[in-house]
Design a protein around this motif. Structure first.
Motif, PDB file in Angstrom:
ATOM      1  N   THR A  69       4.253 -14.731  11.337  1.00  0.00           N
ATOM      2  CA  THR A  69       5.381 -14.115  10.820  1.00  0.00           C
ATOM      3  C   THR A  69       5.150 -12.829   9.824  1.00  0.00           C
ATOM      4  O   THR A  69       5.855 -12.044  10.175  1.00  0.00           O
ATOM      5  CB  THR A  69       6.123 -15.008   9.844  1.00  0.00           C
ATOM      6  OG1 THR A  69       6.523 -16.380  10.758  1.00  0.00           O
ATOM      7  CG2 THR A  69       7.594 -14.528   9.529  1.00  0.00           C
ATOM      8  N   ASP A  70       4.090 -12.839   9.288  1.00  0.00           N
ATOM      9  CA  ASP A  70       3.580 -11.991   8.415  1.00  0.00           C
ATOM     10  C   ASP A  70       2.942 -10.814   8.970  1.00  0.00           C
ATOM     11  O   ASP A  70       2.645  -9.757   8.346  1.00  0.00           O
ATOM     12  CB  ASP A  70       2.901 -12.419   7.236  1.00  0.00           C
ATOM     13  CG  ASP A  70       3.643 -13.511   6.251  1.00  0.00           C
ATOM     14  OD1 ASP A  70       4.857 -13.214   6.595  1.00  0.00           O
ATOM     15  OD2 ASP A  70       3.075 -14.048   5.398  1.00  0.00           O
ATOM     16  N   ALA A  71       2.326 -10.937  10.318  1.00  0.00           N
ATOM     17  CA  ALA A  71       1.545  -9.971  10.991  1.00  0.00           C
ATOM     18  C   ALA A  71       2.442  -8.832  11.504  1.00  0.00           C
ATOM     19  O   ALA A  71       3.602  -8.868  11.508  1.00  0.00           O
ATOM     20  CB  ALA A  71       1.100 -10.574  12.301  1.00  0.00           C
ATOM     21  N   MET A  72       1.534  -7.822  11.870  1.00  0.00           N
ATOM     22  CA  MET A  72       2.260  -6.576  12.612  1.00  0.00           C
ATOM     23  C   MET A  72       2.771  -6.749  13.815  1.00  0.00           C
ATOM     24  O   MET A  72       2.381  -7.665  14.558  1.00  0.00           O
ATOM     25  CB  MET A  72       1.022  -5.478  12.650  1.00  0.00           C
ATOM     26  CG  MET A  72       0.613  -5.073  11.310  1.00  0.00           C
ATOM     27  SD  MET A  72       1.821  -4.029  10.342  1.00  0.00           S
ATOM     28  CE  MET A  72       1.905  -2.554  11.054  1.00  0.00           C
ATOM     29  N   PRO A 207      -1.555 -11.543  17.306  1.00  0.00           N
ATOM     30  CA  PRO A 207      -2.501 -11.744  18.346  1.00  0.00           C
ATOM     31  C   PRO A 207      -1.979 -11.640  19.684  1.00  0.00           C
ATOM     32  O   PRO A 207      -2.660 -11.924  20.663  1.00  0.00           O
ATOM     33  CB  PRO A 207      -3.382 -12.857  17.982  1.00  0.00           C
ATOM     34  CG  PRO A 207      -2.318 -13.771  17.215  1.00  0.00           C
ATOM     35  CD  PRO A 207      -1.430 -12.581  16.505  1.00  0.00           C
ATOM     36  N   PHE A 208      -0.650 -12.013  19.875  1.00  0.00           N
ATOM     37  CA  PHE A 208       0.174 -12.417  20.827  1.00  0.00           C
ATOM     38  C   PHE A 208       0.892 -11.304  21.760  1.00  0.00           C
ATOM     39  O   PHE A 208       1.384 -10.445  21.059  1.00  0.00           O
ATOM     40  CB  PHE A 208       1.169 -13.517  20.656  1.00  0.00           C
ATOM     41  CG  PHE A 208       0.606 -14.747  20.014  1.00  0.00           C
ATOM     42  CD1 PHE A 208      -0.692 -15.093  20.622  1.00  0.00           C
ATOM     43  CD2 PHE A 208       1.378 -15.386  19.012  1.00  0.00           C
ATOM     44  CE1 PHE A 208      -1.158 -16.406  19.978  1.00  0.00           C
ATOM     45  CE2 PHE A 208       0.964 -16.381  18.240  1.00  0.00           C
ATOM     46  CZ  PHE A 208      -0.504 -16.882  18.830  1.00  0.00           C
ATOM     47  N   ASP A 209       0.456 -11.209  23.062  1.00  0.00           N
ATOM     48  CA  ASP A 209       0.959  -9.865  23.703  1.00  0.00           C
ATOM     49  C   ASP A 209       1.672 -10.574  24.923  1.00  0.00           C
ATOM     50  O   ASP A 209       1.375 -11.249  25.694  1.00  0.00           O
ATOM     51  CB  ASP A 209      -0.340  -9.122  24.365  1.00  0.00           C
ATOM     52  CG  ASP A 209       0.220  -7.728  24.806  1.00  0.00           C
ATOM     53  OD1 ASP A 209       0.406  -7.977  26.208  1.00  0.00           O
ATOM     54  OD2 ASP A 209       0.249  -6.805  24.365  1.00  0.00           O
ATOM     55  N   GLY A 239      -3.686 -18.687  16.667  1.00  0.00           N
ATOM     56  CA  GLY A 239      -2.779 -18.042  15.737  1.00  0.00           C
ATOM     57  C   GLY A 239      -3.323 -17.599  14.465  1.00  0.00           C
ATOM     58  O   GLY A 239      -2.701 -17.213  13.517  1.00  0.00           O
ATOM     59  N   LEU A 240      -4.663 -17.728  14.460  1.00  0.00           N
ATOM     60  CA  LEU A 240      -5.469 -17.229  13.397  1.00  0.00           C
ATOM     61  C   LEU A 240      -6.517 -16.087  13.642  1.00  0.00           C
ATOM     62  O   LEU A 240      -7.582 -15.706  12.927  1.00  0.00           O
ATOM     63  CB  LEU A 240      -6.325 -18.454  12.706  1.00  0.00           C
ATOM     64  CG  LEU A 240      -5.555 -19.780  12.268  1.00  0.00           C
ATOM     65  CD1 LEU A 240      -6.452 -20.851  12.158  1.00  0.00           C
ATOM     66  CD2 LEU A 240      -4.815 -19.504  11.101  1.00  0.00           C
ATOM     67  N   ASP A 241      -6.229 -15.666  14.956  1.00  0.00           N
ATOM     68  CA  ASP A 241      -7.190 -14.565  15.338  1.00  0.00           C
ATOM     69  C   ASP A 241      -7.524 -13.302  14.408  1.00  0.00           C
ATOM     70  O   ASP A 241      -8.307 -12.643  14.311  1.00  0.00           O
ATOM     71  CB  ASP A 241      -6.727 -14.110  16.865  1.00  0.00           C
ATOM     72  CG  ASP A 241      -7.409 -14.835  17.811  1.00  0.00           C
ATOM     73  OD1 ASP A 241      -8.151 -15.730  17.565  1.00  0.00           O
ATOM     74  OD2 ASP A 241      -7.144 -14.347  19.159  1.00  0.00           O
TER      75      ASP A 241
END
Length: 303
Positions: A69-72, A207-209, A239-241
């Motif tokens: 949620t906090d990721a770019m 990390p998800f595309d 989820g921790l990548d």
């Protein structure tokens, strides 16, 4: 005695390529049913008409939801120029129009003002709470909704296509809490032509595309409640990548499993850095690294 949750104790990530016309909650419920999972959640709501990456967490993976949620995130979206709507997207009522159409160079110049640390007012039809009530509910009831501006970091905002005079395709990379509809609205105002979102797609999140990891709901439905469905799952560790990994010692692993600080093997990790610890190839805990020990804030049960 606490009641045992119904369903399977299954953990992992599923990257759904969300179709238009469904809420994020509806997608999660369908995935939870298909896997017969006892626990599920998602990392970042998409508007019902939006498509693209909706990362769904099952079981222990729900403990890593905040990090996604906090990721770019990156979005590709089409803005219709010449009209503003009350919802800032195609579904709303037109509230203002303009015959003005900016040039490509004018658009590119205006985009610079939306890059970096900006302040953004969410759409009136959004899930932001006002005195405990959702803004969209108040707006639907005809109330005059006033929302405060919120900070947003925009790393990049690019013009990628101009199919015709009335439409422009943009791509934005931003941090948590960004409203693409607000970008379209504010860009239209800045250009003096009004604007709203016609189409929105989240192309990646952390990390998800969508292109590499995305699974359609049709694929989920075809394999629902079968062992083959589990093949779509990514591990909890996926989820921790974006976070540094350290390795727990055998003694440290025992302590970490019990929620206590444990010794880890780390290289190039700074004091106070947030990291995750693995043991025998599996995620064990997330926490703060201090003087050779990990002080856990979340512990995983993946045995």
């Amino acid at each position: 005695m606490a009641r045992k949750k119904k369903g399977r104790d299954i953990s992992g990530w599923l990257v759904i390529d969300k179709p238009a016309g469904m809420t994020s909650t509806a997608v999660v419920n369908k995935v939870k049913w298909a896997f017969n999972a006892n626990k599920a959640g998602h990392a970042g709501t998409l508007d019902p008409d939006a498509t693209g990456v909706l990362a769904v967490a099952l079981g222990e993976a729900t403990k890593t939801v905040p990090y996604i949620t906090d990721a770019m995130k990156a979005y590709e979206f089409t803005v219709t120029l010449g009209a503003a709507t009350n919802t800032d997207d195609e579904e709303g009522q037109v509230i203002a129009t303009s015959a003005n159409r900016p040039t490509d160079d004018e658009i590119k110049e205006a985009l610079f003002g939306f890059v970096g640390d900006i302040m953004q007012v969410p759409p009136k039809f959004s899930a932001v709470k006002i005195d405990g009530q959702r803004a969209y509910k108040l707006a639907r009831d005809g109330e005059d909704v006033e929302l405060a501006a919120r900070p947003l970091f925009v790393e990049e905002l690019l013009l990628v296509d101009r199919p015709d005079a009335d439409h422009v395709v943009l791509e934005m990379t931003c941090g948590k809490g960004g409203y693409v509809r607000s970008i379209a609205r504010d860009l239209g105002e800045k250009l003096g032509c009004h604007g709203h979102v016609q189409r929105l797609r989240r192309i990646w999140s952390g990390p998800f595309d969508a292109a590499e990891d995305g699974v359609t709901l049709e694929q989920i439905e075809e394999r629902a409640r079968t062992p083959e469905l589990d093949e779509f799952l990514l591990p909890v560790e996926a989820g921790l990548d974006d976070m540094t990994e350290v390795t727990a010692t055998p003694e440290g692993a025992v302590r970490l499993k019990n929620g206590n600080p444990g010794m880890v093997i780390a290289s190039g990790v700074e004091y106070g850095e947030e990291v995750w610890a693995s043991y025998e190839g599996k995620a064990l805990a997330v926490g703060t690294f201090k003087s050779g020990n990990l002080h856990p804030v979340r512990v995983f049960n993946l045995d």
